[in-house]
Write a protein that holds these residues in place. Structure first.
Motif, PDB file in Angstrom:
ATOM      1  N   ASN A  10       1.017  -1.238   0.099  1.00 10.84           N
ATOM      2  CA  ASN A  10       0.004   0.028  -0.001  1.00 10.84           C
ATOM      3  C   ASN A  10       0.699   1.401  -0.007  1.00 10.84           C
ATOM      4  OD1 ASN A  10       0.920  -0.284   2.449  1.00 10.84           O
ATOM      5  ND2 ASN A  10      -1.214  -0.140   3.619  1.00 10.84           N
ATOM      6  N   GLN A  11       2.007   1.290  -0.302  1.00  7.19           N
ATOM      7  CA  GLN A  11       2.767   2.338  -0.575  1.00  7.19           C
ATOM      8  C   GLN A  11       2.854   2.888  -1.855  1.00  7.19           C
ATOM      9  OE1 GLN A  11       6.947   1.629   0.698  1.00  7.19           O
ATOM     10  NE2 GLN A  11       7.629   3.506   0.108  1.00  7.19           N
ATOM     11  N   GLY A  12       3.024   4.409  -2.038  1.00  7.66           N
ATOM     12  CA  GLY A  12       3.086   4.747  -3.335  1.00  7.66           C
ATOM     13  C   GLY A  12       1.837   5.103  -4.132  1.00  7.66           C
ATOM     14  N   GLY A  13       1.944   5.638  -5.483  1.00  6.92           N
ATOM     15  CA  GLY A  13       0.593   5.898  -5.903  1.00  6.92           C
ATOM     16  C   GLY A  13      -0.202   4.700  -6.395  1.00  6.92           C
ATOM     17  N   LEU A  14      -1.067   5.047  -7.325  1.00  8.24           N
ATOM     18  CA  LEU A  14      -2.255   3.942  -7.534  1.00  8.24           C
ATOM     19  C   LEU A  14      -1.931   3.194  -8.368  1.00  8.24           C
ATOM     20  CD1 LEU A  14      -5.294   2.996  -7.609  1.00  8.24           C
ATOM     21  CD2 LEU A  14      -5.722   4.457  -9.506  1.00  8.24           C
ATOM     22  N   LEU A  15      -1.087   3.428  -9.476  1.00 10.18           N
ATOM     23  CA  LEU A  15      -0.581   2.452 -10.562  1.00 10.18           C
ATOM     24  C   LEU A  15       0.593   1.611  -9.740  1.00 10.18           C
ATOM     25  CD1 LEU A  15      -1.932   3.039 -13.107  1.00 10.18           C
ATOM     26  CD2 LEU A  15       0.526   4.057 -13.879  1.00 10.18           C
ATOM     27  N   ARG A  16       1.453   2.059  -8.867  1.00 10.88           N
ATOM     28  CA  ARG A  16       2.610   1.393  -8.350  1.00 10.88           C
ATOM     29  C   ARG A  16       1.662   0.258  -7.320  1.00 10.88           C
ATOM     30  NH1 ARG A  16       4.590   0.061  -4.045  1.00 10.88           N
ATOM     31  NH2 ARG A  16       6.736  -0.165  -3.376  1.00 10.88           N
ATOM     32  N   ARG A  17       0.979   0.743  -6.440  1.00 13.62           N
ATOM     33  CA  ARG A  17       0.133  -0.332  -5.683  1.00 13.62           C
ATOM     34  C   ARG A  17      -0.461  -1.262  -6.487  1.00 13.62           C
ATOM     35  NH1 ARG A  17      -2.331   4.537  -2.951  1.00 13.62           N
ATOM     36  NH2 ARG A  17      -4.016   4.127  -4.321  1.00 13.62           N
ATOM     37  N   LEU A  18      -1.148  -1.160  -7.508  1.00 11.13           N
ATOM     38  CA  LEU A  18      -1.794  -2.013  -8.338  1.00 11.13           C
ATOM     39  C   LEU A  18      -0.810  -3.180  -8.859  1.00 11.13           C
ATOM     40  CD1 LEU A  18      -4.288  -2.933  -9.719  1.00 11.13           C
ATOM     41  CD2 LEU A  18      -4.069  -1.423 -11.509  1.00 11.13           C
ATOM     42  N   PHE A  19       0.336  -2.459  -9.395  1.00  8.17           N
ATOM     43  CA  PHE A  19       1.326  -3.629  -9.895  1.00  8.17           C
ATOM     44  C   PHE A  19       1.994  -4.144  -9.028  1.00  8.17           C
ATOM     45  CE2 PHE A  19       5.972  -3.595 -11.699  1.00  8.17           C
ATOM     46  CZ  PHE A  19       5.603  -4.543 -12.601  1.00  8.17           C
ATOM     47  N   VAL A  40      12.125  -6.601  -2.073  1.00 11.26           N
ATOM     48  CA  VAL A  40      13.306  -5.477  -1.701  1.00 11.26           C
ATOM     49  C   VAL A  40      13.173  -4.858  -3.098  1.00 11.26           C
ATOM     50  CG1 VAL A  40      15.856  -5.408  -1.625  1.00 11.26           C
ATOM     51  CG2 VAL A  40      14.645  -6.928  -0.111  1.00 11.26           C
ATOM     52  N   THR A  41      13.254  -5.342  -4.445  1.00 13.81           N
ATOM     53  CA  THR A  41      13.517  -4.751  -5.469  1.00 13.81           C
ATOM     54  C   THR A  41      12.257  -3.904  -5.696  1.00 13.81           C
ATOM     55  OG1 THR A  41      12.745  -6.685  -6.656  1.00 13.81           O
ATOM     56  CG2 THR A  41      15.091  -6.279  -6.666  1.00 13.81           C
ATOM     57  N   ALA A  42      11.066  -4.421  -5.105  1.00 13.19           N
ATOM     58  CA  ALA A  42       9.878  -3.241  -5.244  1.00 13.19           C
ATOM     59  C   ALA A  42      10.022  -2.187  -4.891  1.00 13.19           C
ATOM     60  CB  ALA A  42       8.638  -4.182  -4.644  1.00 13.19           C
ATOM     61  N   HIS A  43      10.887  -1.706  -4.034  1.00 13.99           N
ATOM     62  CA  HIS A  43      11.156  -0.362  -3.539  1.00 13.99           C
ATOM     63  C   HIS A  43      11.543   0.833  -4.701  1.00 13.99           C
ATOM     64  CE1 HIS A  43      11.279  -0.792   0.823  1.00 13.99           C
ATOM     65  NE2 HIS A  43      11.684  -1.731   0.698  1.00 13.99           N
ATOM     66  N   HIS A  44      12.036   0.119  -5.799  1.00 11.18           N
ATOM     67  CA  HIS A  44      12.447   1.038  -6.938  1.00 11.18           C
ATOM     68  C   HIS A  44      11.689   0.724  -8.177  1.00 11.18           C
ATOM     69  CE1 HIS A  44      14.938   3.118  -9.700  1.00 11.18           C
ATOM     70  NE2 HIS A  44      15.356   3.746  -8.927  1.00 11.18           N
ATOM     71  N   PRO A  45      10.757   1.325  -8.700  1.00  8.42           N
ATOM     72  CA  PRO A  45       9.828   1.059  -9.694  1.00  8.42           C
ATOM     73  C   PRO A  45      10.636   0.523 -11.060  1.00  8.42           C
ATOM     74  CG  PRO A  45       9.000   2.849  -8.869  1.00  8.42           C
ATOM     75  CD  PRO A  45      10.343   2.564  -8.138  1.00  8.42           C
ATOM     76  N   ARG A  46      11.787   1.142 -11.356  1.00  9.41           N
ATOM     77  CA  ARG A  46      12.617   0.734 -12.664  1.00  9.41           C
ATOM     78  C   ARG A  46      13.314  -0.316 -12.469  1.00  9.41           C
ATOM     79  NH1 ARG A  46      14.567   6.782 -14.999  1.00  9.41           N
ATOM     80  NH2 ARG A  46      12.285   7.336 -15.637  1.00  9.41           N
ATOM     81  N   VAL A  47      13.889  -0.597 -11.356  1.00 10.95           N
ATOM     82  CA  VAL A  47      14.741  -1.803 -10.951  1.00 10.95           C
ATOM     83  C   VAL A  47      13.668  -2.786 -10.910  1.00 10.95           C
ATOM     84  CG1 VAL A  47      16.085  -2.952  -9.256  1.00 10.95           C
ATOM     85  CG2 VAL A  47      16.548  -0.699  -9.836  1.00 10.95           C
ATOM     86  N   PHE A  48      12.569  -2.838 -10.345  1.00 12.10           N
ATOM     87  CA  PHE A  48      11.340  -3.808 -10.086  1.00 12.10           C
ATOM     88  C   PHE A  48      10.870  -4.202 -11.551  1.00 12.10           C
ATOM     89  CE2 PHE A  48       6.942  -4.881  -8.659  1.00 12.10           C
ATOM     90  CZ  PHE A  48       7.478  -5.973  -8.142  1.00 12.10           C
TER      91      PHE A  48
END
Length: 84
Positions: A10-19, A40-48
Motif C-alpha cells: 500500500n505504498q506509493g501511487g495507484l499504479l504502483r500499488r496495483l502493479f 526488496v526490488t519493489a522499492h524502486h519501480p525501474r529496478v523492479f
C-alpha cells in the motif's frame, strides 16, 4: 536476512500499488509466498520492472529444458551462497 525490509503493497501511487499487488499475488500463487528479492526490488519501480522482465524472459525461453534450467539455478545459488 535482507538488510532492508520489503516494500509494502500500500505504498506509493495507484499504479504502483496495483502493479506491486499483482506481482505479489502472482508470486504467492506460484511459490506459496512472496520471496524477499521481489519485496526488496519493489522499492524502486525501474529496478523492479527490469527484474521482472529478466525473470519473464528466462522463464519463457524454450532453448533449454525446464529440468536443466532448474539444475542451473540451483547450482548458481549454491555457488553464490543464495538462501533462495
Amino acid at each position: 536476512m535482507a538488510r532492508i525490509s520489503g516494500a509494502p503493497r500500500n505504498q506509493g501511487g495507484l499504479l504502483r500499488r496495483l502493479f506491486v499487488g499483482i506481482v505479489y499475488s502472482m508470486t504467492r500463487r506460484r511459490l506459496g509466498r512472496v520471496i524477499m528479492p521481489i519485496q526488496v526490488t519493489a522499492h524502486h519501480p525501474r529496478v523492479f520492472w527490469g527484474y521482472l522482465q529478466m525473470e519473464r524472459s528466462q522463464m519463457g525461453s524454450k532453448l533449454v529444458a525446464e529440468k536443466l534450467k532448474g539444475l542451473a539455478q540451483l547450482r548458481v545459488a549454491t555457488l553464490v551462497g543464495c538462501p533462495f
